[in-house]
Motif scaffolding. Structure first.
Motif, PDB file in Angstrom:
ATOM      1  N   ALA A   1       0.826  -1.205   0.000  1.00  0.00           N
ATOM      2  CA  ALA A   1       0.000   0.000   0.000  1.00  0.00           C
ATOM      3  C   ALA A   1       0.861   1.256   0.000  1.00  0.00           C
ATOM      4  CB  ALA A   1      -0.943  -0.005   1.204  1.00  0.00           C
ATOM      5  N   ASP A   2       1.947   1.247   0.762  1.00  0.00           N
ATOM      6  CA  ASP A   2       2.849   2.409   0.802  1.00  0.00           C
ATOM      7  C   ASP A   2       3.488   2.649  -0.558  1.00  0.00           C
ATOM      8  OD1 ASP A   2       2.289   2.812   3.469  1.00  0.00           O
ATOM      9  OD2 ASP A   2       4.123   1.843   4.200  1.00  0.00           O
ATOM     10  N   PHE A   3       3.896   1.587  -1.235  1.00  0.00           N
ATOM     11  CA  PHE A   3       4.490   1.749  -2.558  1.00  0.00           C
ATOM     12  C   PHE A   3       3.468   2.294  -3.560  1.00  0.00           C
ATOM     13  CE2 PHE A   3       8.048  -1.511  -1.701  1.00  0.00           C
ATOM     14  CZ  PHE A   3       8.974  -0.498  -1.501  1.00  0.00           C
ATOM     15  N   CYS A   4       2.216   1.899  -3.399  1.00  0.00           N
ATOM     16  CA  CYS A   4       1.181   2.442  -4.276  1.00  0.00           C
ATOM     17  C   CYS A   4       1.065   3.954  -4.103  1.00  0.00           C
ATOM     18  CB  CYS A   4      -0.158   1.770  -4.005  1.00  0.00           C
ATOM     19  SG  CYS A   4      -0.262   0.057  -4.579  1.00  0.00           S
ATOM     20  N   GLU A   5       1.213   4.417  -2.856  1.00  0.00           N
ATOM     21  CA  GLU A   5       1.207   5.860  -2.614  1.00  0.00           C
ATOM     22  C   GLU A   5       2.360   6.525  -3.350  1.00  0.00           C
ATOM     23  OE1 GLU A   5      -0.991   7.719  -0.961  1.00  0.00           O
ATOM     24  OE2 GLU A   5      -2.250   5.993  -0.475  1.00  0.00           O
ATOM     25  N   GLU A   6       3.540   5.898  -3.316  1.00  0.00           N
ATOM     26  CA  GLU A   6       4.705   6.449  -4.019  1.00  0.00           C
ATOM     27  C   GLU A   6       4.465   6.523  -5.520  1.00  0.00           C
ATOM     28  OE1 GLU A   6       8.590   4.935  -3.280  1.00  0.00           O
ATOM     29  OE2 GLU A   6       8.215   4.585  -1.139  1.00  0.00           O
ATOM     30  N   ILE A   7       3.874   5.486  -6.056  1.00  0.00           N
ATOM     31  CA  ILE A   7       3.608   5.446  -7.494  1.00  0.00           C
ATOM     32  C   ILE A   7       2.639   6.561  -7.885  1.00  0.00           C
ATOM     33  CG2 ILE A   7       2.525   4.077  -9.334  1.00  0.00           C
ATOM     34  CD1 ILE A   7       3.611   1.569  -7.790  1.00  0.00           C
TER      35      ILE A   7
END
Length: 245
Positions: free
Chosen positions: A35-41
């Motif tokens: 989920a955190d990486f999705c925020e970065e993307i």
């Protein structure tokens, strides 16, 4: 205990589930990381597409069973929140602001099939093993499975897999519309990346196009978020009773 890896290449974000010792089983921590990486993307306007895959030639075998507590009180706060972190990660992938592709090799089982279904498009290996697998092990499906499967595979295939524990390979997945292409195992990830590079050439347009796509063709019936909560209590019940028989 496993991790999610994020790479960026030619405007494409590559998300890799990496827990090969348990065939890429997901933990709550991996759910939070995804989920955190999705925020970065989403925050990186140079990214115009994303590919989700598994390390070591396997997509995702479901939840990491080392963390399971069947028979325990599934409504206990920590247990409830940890399961929600995995489910929330699927929804977060499904809400990415860019077009998404699942590159499926090996097994996509249980929670793994939900992760696969969270994406906009699926490229699968001919010999992939795809099954919901929940009822087979005495669990009710979770993660809004029936909603996200039904929007892609249709009612018949969703019934066969979700209610009657049917397993399919990649070729069958393509036949029933669950996947766009079925290819030799060693071609899957390269083909998925080549597809992803097309919208990634114009990230702003890709983001607008996928927003329209999902708004117009989103899940039928009840919404995905409602479906996730609708299924949750029954799945908790099935987990608690699993070791009592």
């Amino acid at each position: 205990m496993g991790q999610i890896n994020l790479e960026r290449k030619d405007g494409v974000a590559l998300l890799t589930v990496d827990s090969v010792e348990v065939k890429n089983g997901l933990t709550p921590e991996m759910g939070r990381q995804l989920a955190d990486f999705c925020e970065e993307i989403d925050a990186d306007d140079s990214i115009g597409a994303a590919v989700v895959r598994g390390a070591g030639g396997t997509f995702c075998s479901g939840a990491d069973r080392r963390r399971w507590q069947p028979g325990a009180d599934q409504a206990e706060e920590t247990t409830y929140k940890e399961a929600g972190q995995v489910y929330g990660a699927f929804m977060r992938v499904g809400a990415l602001k860019v077009p998404t592709i699942a590159a499926v090799r090996g097994a996509a089982v249980g929670a793994g099939i939900n992760l696969m279904l969270a994406t906009d498009l699926r490229i699968v290996a001919d010999n992939a093993r795809i099954m919901s697998g929940f009822l087979r092990i005495g669990l009710h499906p979770g993660g809004g499975y029936f909603t996200i499967s039904g929007r892609t595979a249709g009612r018949e295939a969703t019934a066969a897999m979700g209610l009657f524990s049917e397993e399919i390979d990649g070729r069958r997945a393509q036949e029933i519309g669950l996947a766009w292409r079925s290819l030799a195992d060693d071609e899957v990830e390269d083909f998925a990346m080549e597809l992803a590079k097309k919208p990634a050439k114009d990230p702003a347009l890709a983001r607008e196009a996928v927003r329209s796509f999902r708004t117009e063709l989103g899940p039928p019936g009840i919404g995905w978020e409602a479906a996730l909560q609708f299924e949750r209590a029954t799945q908790m019940w099935s987990q608690r009773r699993r070791n009592k028989s």
